[in-house]
Enzyme design. Sequence first.
Site, PDB file in Angstrom:
ATOM      1  N   CYS A   8       0.857  -1.208   0.008  1.00 12.83           N
ATOM      2  CA  CYS A   8      -0.025  -0.151  -0.001  1.00 12.83           C
ATOM      3  C   CYS A   8       0.941   1.222   0.083  1.00 12.83           C
ATOM      4  CB  CYS A   8      -0.871   0.076   1.200  1.00 12.83           C
ATOM      5  SG  CYS A   8      -0.372   0.252   2.867  1.00 12.83           S
ATOM      6  N   THR A   9       0.431   2.383   0.457  1.00 11.55           N
ATOM      7  CA  THR A   9       1.230   3.792   0.448  1.00 11.55           C
ATOM      8  C   THR A   9       2.186   3.581   1.687  1.00 11.55           C
ATOM      9  OG1 THR A   9      -0.585   4.613  -0.582  1.00 11.55           O
ATOM     10  CG2 THR A   9       1.145   6.017   0.293  1.00 11.55           C
ATOM     11  N   GLY A  10       1.575   3.688   2.849  1.00 11.17           N
ATOM     12  CA  GLY A  10       2.601   4.011   4.045  1.00 11.17           C
ATOM     13  C   GLY A  10       3.128   2.778   4.678  1.00 11.17           C
ATOM     14  N   ASN A  11       2.212   1.520   4.524  1.00  9.43           N
ATOM     15  CA  ASN A  11       2.585   0.225   5.295  1.00  9.43           C
ATOM     16  C   ASN A  11       2.070   0.438   6.588  1.00  9.43           C
ATOM     17  OD1 ASN A  11       5.209  -1.911   5.994  1.00  9.43           O
ATOM     18  ND2 ASN A  11       3.227  -2.401   5.096  1.00  9.43           N
ATOM     19  N   CYS A  13      -1.640   0.661   7.549  1.00  6.31           N
ATOM     20  CA  CYS A  13      -3.069   0.407   7.451  1.00  6.31           C
ATOM     21  C   CYS A  13      -3.325  -0.900   6.464  1.00  6.31           C
ATOM     22  CB  CYS A  13      -3.985   1.501   7.091  1.00  6.31           C
ATOM     23  SG  CYS A  13      -3.748   3.126   7.789  1.00  6.31           S
ATOM     24  N   ARG A  14      -3.578  -0.603   5.319  1.00  6.24           N
ATOM     25  CA  ARG A  14      -4.183  -1.722   4.504  1.00  6.24           C
ATOM     26  C   ARG A  14      -3.159  -3.021   4.376  1.00  6.24           C
ATOM     27  NH1 ARG A  14      -5.188   2.271  -0.393  1.00  6.24           N
ATOM     28  NH2 ARG A  14      -3.596   3.209   0.567  1.00  6.24           N
ATOM     29  N   ASP A 128      -0.706 -28.410 -10.157  1.00  3.99           N
ATOM     30  CA  ASP A 128      -0.384 -29.851 -10.028  1.00  3.99           C
ATOM     31  C   ASP A 128       0.519 -30.292 -11.023  1.00  3.99           C
ATOM     32  OD1 ASP A 128      -2.244 -30.461  -8.293  1.00  3.99           O
ATOM     33  OD2 ASP A 128      -3.451 -31.587  -9.417  1.00  3.99           O
TER      34      ASP A 128
END
Length: 196
Positions: A8-11, A13-14, A128
């Site tokens: 994500c952007t700032g690492n 939250c998301r 497989d």
Amino acid sequence: MFAILTVCTGNICRSPLAEQLLRTRLADLDPYVASAGTRGLPAAPMTVEAAHIARALGVPDADTDAHRSRFLTEQHLDTPDLILAMTREHRRAIAELAPSRLRSTFTIREFARLAAAVPADEVRAAADAAAAPSEKLRAAASVVASYRGLVPSPEDPADDDVVDPYRQPWETYLLSAQQLEPAVTAVAATVRAALT
């Protein structure tokens, strides 16, 4: 072992929420799941709100407490078998850093949308044919990627993104989680189809 990277952007939250949910839900398969951000402060903890949501969704306290943000670099993109961005903008940043990884890179909601159209037997057959768990996941990701252009795109392209809740009201955190959690569930189901 197989590896998944969320971005994500700032690492804070998301992507850490996605990372921790995937690690928790795939724990019996012994995955390596990490996250990174395209911008933001280095070594910052998760926001209080994101950590609260993670715990409410079953992530152990130790995982949320231990998280520290990091900047996304080209080296982070060398080894993951599946790379899951939170938005199209993040996917574009990944493609610019490592163009060769495009077939393994999706927004997490795009992956869920495409995977819903892929018969589980097709994922299993591709997996497989591979030997190691890492190769199996790459084969499954390749099958999902092959459905790009076959599955209709959403009317609103933003439907492939997870909204950024940073510095937003609690309701935005809840909306972000409501967009993210079903996509995590779909990713985990595809990984299980490939590896078990």
